[in-house]
Scaffold this motif. Structure first.
Motif, PDB file in Angstrom:
ATOM      1  N   ALA A  91       0.826  -1.201   0.000  1.00 25.97           N
ATOM      2  CA  ALA A  91       0.000   0.000   0.000  1.00 25.97           C
ATOM      3  C   ALA A  91       0.862   1.253   0.000  1.00 25.97           C
ATOM      4  CB  ALA A  91      -0.928  -0.002   1.207  1.00 25.97           C
ATOM      5  N   GLU A  92       2.127   1.117   0.388  1.00 29.23           N
ATOM      6  CA  GLU A  92       3.044   2.250   0.419  1.00 29.23           C
ATOM      7  C   GLU A  92       4.265   1.914  -0.430  1.00 29.23           C
ATOM      8  OE1 GLU A  92       1.847   2.922   5.062  1.00 29.23           O
ATOM      9  OE2 GLU A  92       3.536   1.714   4.440  1.00 29.23           O
ATOM     10  N   ALA A  93       4.599   2.793  -1.358  1.00 28.41           N
ATOM     11  CA  ALA A  93       5.729   2.546  -2.238  1.00 28.41           C
ATOM     12  C   ALA A  93       7.037   2.696  -1.476  1.00 28.41           C
ATOM     13  CB  ALA A  93       5.694   3.518  -3.410  1.00 28.41           C
ATOM     14  N   VAL A  94       8.010   1.866  -1.831  1.00 29.11           N
ATOM     15  CA  VAL A  94       9.322   1.976  -1.204  1.00 29.11           C
ATOM     16  C   VAL A  94      10.114   3.085  -1.894  1.00 29.11           C
ATOM     17  CG1 VAL A  94       9.333  -0.451  -0.563  1.00 29.11           C
ATOM     18  CG2 VAL A  94      10.334   0.243  -2.748  1.00 29.11           C
ATOM     19  N   VAL A  95      11.061   3.649  -1.164  1.00 29.45           N
ATOM     20  CA  VAL A  95      11.916   4.722  -1.663  1.00 29.45           C
ATOM     21  C   VAL A  95      13.350   4.378  -1.293  1.00 29.45           C
ATOM     22  CG1 VAL A  95      12.541   7.160  -1.427  1.00 29.45           C
ATOM     23  CG2 VAL A  95      10.135   6.493  -1.466  1.00 29.45           C
ATOM     24  N   HIS A  96      14.253   4.485  -2.239  1.00 27.60           N
ATOM     25  CA  HIS A  96      15.654   4.192  -1.937  1.00 27.60           C
ATOM     26  C   HIS A  96      16.280   5.441  -1.321  1.00 27.60           C
ATOM     27  CE1 HIS A  96      19.188   1.469  -3.223  1.00 27.60           C
ATOM     28  NE2 HIS A  96      19.443   2.068  -2.094  1.00 27.60           N
ATOM     29  N   ALA A  97      16.212   5.517  -0.001  1.00 27.16           N
ATOM     30  CA  ALA A  97      16.737   6.683   0.711  1.00 27.16           C
ATOM     31  C   ALA A  97      18.263   6.714   0.620  1.00 27.16           C
ATOM     32  CB  ALA A  97      16.301   6.646   2.164  1.00 27.16           C
ATOM     33  N   ALA A 131      22.391   4.890  12.014  1.00 24.05           N
ATOM     34  CA  ALA A 131      22.150   5.590  10.752  1.00 24.05           C
ATOM     35  C   ALA A 131      21.638   4.633   9.679  1.00 24.05           C
ATOM     36  CB  ALA A 131      23.434   6.278  10.286  1.00 24.05           C
ATOM     37  N   GLU A 132      22.196   3.422   9.629  1.00 26.85           N
ATOM     38  CA  GLU A 132      21.729   2.440   8.640  1.00 26.85           C
ATOM     39  C   GLU A 132      20.317   1.968   8.962  1.00 26.85           C
ATOM     40  OE1 GLU A 132      25.525  -0.015   7.035  1.00 26.85           O
ATOM     41  OE2 GLU A 132      25.287  -0.026   9.226  1.00 26.85           O
ATOM     42  N   LEU A 133      19.990   1.849  10.241  1.00 24.65           N
ATOM     43  CA  LEU A 133      18.623   1.485  10.611  1.00 24.65           C
ATOM     44  C   LEU A 133      17.645   2.577  10.182  1.00 24.65           C
ATOM     45  CD1 LEU A 133      19.124  -0.031  14.184  1.00 24.65           C
ATOM     46  CD2 LEU A 133      18.876  -1.252  12.020  1.00 24.65           C
ATOM     47  N   LEU A 134      18.060   3.828  10.320  1.00 25.17           N
ATOM     48  CA  LEU A 134      17.215   4.927   9.850  1.00 25.17           C
ATOM     49  C   LEU A 134      16.989   4.834   8.342  1.00 25.17           C
ATOM     50  CD1 LEU A 134      18.618   8.019  11.800  1.00 25.17           C
ATOM     51  CD2 LEU A 134      16.396   6.918  12.128  1.00 25.17           C
ATOM     52  N   ARG A 135      18.016   4.489   7.623  1.00 27.07           N
ATOM     53  CA  ARG A 135      17.882   4.366   6.166  1.00 27.07           C
ATOM     54  C   ARG A 135      16.879   3.278   5.803  1.00 27.07           C
ATOM     55  NH1 ARG A 135      22.691   3.033   1.737  1.00 27.07           N
ATOM     56  NH2 ARG A 135      21.674   4.079  -0.032  1.00 27.07           N
TER      57      ARG A 135
END
Length: 232
Positions: free
Chosen positions: A30-36, A115-119
């Motif tokens: 339902a929510e598109a992924v984004v490559h942060a 930081a990687e978990l945030l990504r």
């Protein structure tokens, strides 16, 4: 359980699309992924264990994704933001307790950084532009929020929110909140490891399993095949 029933109904309503998509590498939710982007500000590992708390919609999917991240040693679903007296599933579901459904993630920062978990969180777990909701779930208890457990984490989170806002990856402004941590209260046992125990439930299949697949596809270096479970 009213909220569990609503989750199952929401999943069932999407089955016409969901089951056609789930199972392939290009599965959508339902929510598109984004490559942060990789965070520009990080913090050095000063210990072999840290804890961080994330809220990003229903905790079933948040927990399920983090359980598959290499370096995570524990991911527990629960409630954060309110007081102990209202930290029950039924009360939090009323939406007026100040609590958010959240996940307490314990991790080895020598293996995976905050930081990687945030990504991962911004890439595949939450839509940071949705205010007090995620996907089919509405209410302040489903808000997108970060609860740092140290000044170092707060600094990294604040910097990454600024970095993402400047990058303009989403068409709307980021509304993810950075909130002070009061306390974390674990959810009932039947809500722990829910994604792993019920992967074919309509709500999980449509809303959450695609997030797990996106983690594996987008960040293979962080992927662990066997999830770290609350119940071992």
């Amino acid at each position: 359980m009213a909220r569990v029933t609503s989750h199952l109904l929401a999943g069932a309503a999407a089955l016409g699309l969901g089951y056609a998509l789930i199972g392939g590498a290009s599965a959508l939710s339902a929510e598109a992924v984004v490559h942060a982007p990789a965070p520009l500000v990080t913090a050095p590992a000063t210990t072999n264990s840290e804890t961080a708390i994330f809220a990003g919609g229903c905790y079933w999917g948040v927990q399920g994704v983090f359980q598959h991240v290499k370096g995570v040693t524990s991911a527990v679903s629960g409630f954060t933001g309110g007081v102990a007296g209202t930290a029950t599933y039924d009360r939090v579901s009323d939406g007026d307790t100040g609590h958010a459904e959240s996940v307490r993630v314990t991790f080895d920062p020598r293996v995976v950084s905050y930081a990687e978990l945030l990504r991962v969180y911004f890439s595949v777990i939450t839509d940071p532009t949705e205010l007090n909701r995620q996907g089919p779930d509405e209410g302040t208890q489903y808000r997108s929020a970060l609860f740092p457990t140290s000044p170092a984490q707060a600094k990294v989170a604040r910097a990454y929110l600024a970095q993402l806002s400047q990058a303009k990856l989403w068409p709307a402004p980021i509304v993810t909140r950075l909130e002070p941590l009061k306390a974390f209260y674990p959810a009932p046992a039947y809500h722990q490891d829910y994604l792993t125990r019920h992967p074919d439930a309509p709500y999980i299949a449509y809303n959450d399993m695609p997030k797990v697949k996106a983690l594996k596809a987008m960040y293979p270096q962080l992927w662990r095949e066997q999830p770290v479970l609350v119940k071992g």
